[in-house]
Enzyme design. Structure first.
Site, mmCIF file in Angstrom:
data_model
loop_
_atom_site.group_PDB
_atom_site.id
_atom_site.type_symbol
_atom_site.label_atom_id
_atom_site.label_comp_id
_atom_site.label_asym_id
_atom_site.label_seq_id
_atom_site.Cartn_x
_atom_site.Cartn_y
_atom_site.Cartn_z
ATOM 1 N N LYS A 42 0.816 -1.221 0.000
ATOM 2 C CA LYS A 42 0.000 0.000 0.000
ATOM 3 C C LYS A 42 0.850 1.271 0.000
ATOM 4 O O LYS A 42 0.306 2.375 0.034
ATOM 5 C CB LYS A 42 -0.929 0.006 1.224
ATOM 6 C CG LYS A 42 -2.130 -0.904 1.085
ATOM 7 C CD LYS A 42 -3.257 -0.470 2.002
ATOM 8 C CE LYS A 42 -4.518 -1.262 1.736
ATOM 9 N NZ LYS A 42 -5.595 -0.935 2.694
ATOM 10 N N ARG A 92 -17.736 2.039 7.809
ATOM 11 C CA ARG A 92 -18.163 3.432 7.651
ATOM 12 C C ARG A 92 -19.413 3.512 6.801
ATOM 13 O O ARG A 92 -20.496 3.765 7.260
ATOM 14 C CB ARG A 92 -17.039 4.254 7.010
ATOM 15 C CG ARG A 92 -15.905 4.535 7.943
ATOM 16 C CD ARG A 92 -14.688 4.954 7.212
ATOM 17 N NE ARG A 92 -14.107 3.845 6.462
ATOM 18 C CZ ARG A 92 -12.956 3.872 5.856
ATOM 19 N NH1 ARG A 92 -12.245 4.974 5.862
ATOM 20 N NH2 ARG A 92 -12.492 2.820 5.219
ATOM 21 N N SER A 130 -8.130 7.770 5.931
ATOM 22 C CA SER A 130 -6.743 8.242 5.954
ATOM 23 C C SER A 130 -6.323 8.709 4.567
ATOM 24 O O SER A 130 -5.613 9.713 4.432
ATOM 25 C CB SER A 130 -5.805 7.125 6.420
ATOM 26 O OG SER A 130 -6.152 6.686 7.698
HETATM 27 P P1 ADP Z 1 -6.771 -1.076 6.082
HETATM 28 O O1 ADP Z 1 -5.624 -0.890 5.151
HETATM 29 O O2 ADP Z 1 -6.708 -2.368 6.850
HETATM 30 O O3 ADP Z 1 -8.134 -0.840 5.481
HETATM 31 P P2 ADP Z 1 -7.246 1.376 7.579
HETATM 32 O O4 ADP Z 1 -6.337 2.056 8.571
HETATM 33 O O5 ADP Z 1 -7.662 2.152 6.391
HETATM 34 O O6 ADP Z 1 -6.506 0.035 7.206
HETATM 35 O O7 ADP Z 1 -8.551 0.881 8.318
HETATM 36 C C1 ADP Z 1 -8.493 -0.030 9.382
HETATM 37 C C2 ADP Z 1 -9.907 -0.330 9.828
HETATM 38 O O8 ADP Z 1 -10.480 0.851 10.382
HETATM 39 C C3 ADP Z 1 -10.846 -0.762 8.688
HETATM 40 O O9 ADP Z 1 -11.771 -1.702 9.213
HETATM 41 C C4 ADP Z 1 -11.570 0.510 8.323
HETATM 42 O O10 ADP Z 1 -12.860 0.243 7.802
HETATM 43 C C5 ADP Z 1 -11.659 1.178 9.697
HETATM 44 N N1 ADP Z 1 -11.756 2.628 9.584
HETATM 45 C C6 ADP Z 1 -10.962 3.471 8.896
HETATM 46 N N2 ADP Z 1 -11.390 4.751 9.021
HETATM 47 C C7 ADP Z 1 -12.508 4.691 9.802
HETATM 48 C C8 ADP Z 1 -13.451 5.653 10.260
HETATM 49 N N3 ADP Z 1 -13.378 6.935 9.922
HETATM 50 N N4 ADP Z 1 -14.465 5.232 11.028
HETATM 51 C C9 ADP Z 1 -14.577 3.918 11.338
HETATM 52 N N5 ADP Z 1 -13.749 2.949 10.915
HETATM 53 C C10 ADP Z 1 -12.724 3.330 10.161
#
Ligand code: ADP
Length: 163
Positions: A42, A92, A130
């Site tokens: 990633k 989300r 993010s």
């Molecule tokens: P990944 O690469 O595993 O998707 P992320 O850091 O993007 O890593 O997300 C990790 C987890 O947190 C995932 O289950 C994602 O859906 C959740 N997540 C990310 N942003 C949010 C948010 N704003 N609210 C709730 N859950 C979130």
């Protein structure tokens, strides 16, 4: 019965959405392990050490029962190694559903002893990601509603340095 849960992710960087999910998980489980994936595919903006450090700093006031560490490899292997039975993921929007559903069912096939539990954040964080924040930060947006101050500074530092 189940005391431990693993919340895996990239956390590149940690946002108030992630922190909301962590708080909710802490209400249910006596130990929550935040597992920060190396995820070189990633191409993360922050190193895994930086991501772990930011989560530690962001959850300073609420550290009881919280373990934050990096991991490599499959989430199911890591979860089993930690002797946990639950994987936490955040949901989300509907748009998360398809990918998360596929992953949860694949994990269930590979490791039927584990259960994935989805938690929904407070509505105002349900559109926060993010990757969107990295884009907004690169255009100089005010991120104070979405991430702690020190994360906003780190994001802008990193993005301005690399541009
Ligand atoms: P990944 O690469 O595993 O998707 P992320 O850091 O993007 O890593 O997300 C990790 C987890 O947190 C995932 O289950 C994602 O859906 C959740 N997540 C990310 N942003 C949010 C948010 N704003 N609210 C709730 N859950 C979130």
């Amino acid at each position: 019965m189940c005391q431990k849960a693993v919340y895996p992710g990239s956390f590149d960087p940690i946002t108030y959405g992630h922190l909301d999910i962590i708080k909710r998980a802490q209400e249910i489980f006596s130990e929550v392990i935040i597992a920060v994936a190396h995820n070189p595919r990633k191409k993360p903006l922050f190193s895994v050490e930086e991501r772990v450090e930011m989560i530690k700093r962001a959850s300073r006031d609420d550290i009881e029962g919280l373990i934050i560490e990096d991991f490599d490899g499959l989430v199911i292997d890591y979860t089993s190694k930690k002797k946990a039975k639950v994987i936490i993921r955040g949901l989300r929007m509907i748009s998360d559903f398809e990918y998360e559903f596929q992953m949860a069912l694949t994990n269930r096939k590979l490791a039927p002893q584990l259960e994935t539990i989805f938690l929904m954040p407070q509505e105002s964080y349900s559109y926060l990601s993010s990757s969107l924040l990295k884009e907004a930060a690169s255009l100089g947006a005010d991120l104070s509603h979405f991430v702690p101050d020190f994360v906003e500074k780190a994001l802008k530092n990193k993005l301005y340095k690399s541009s």
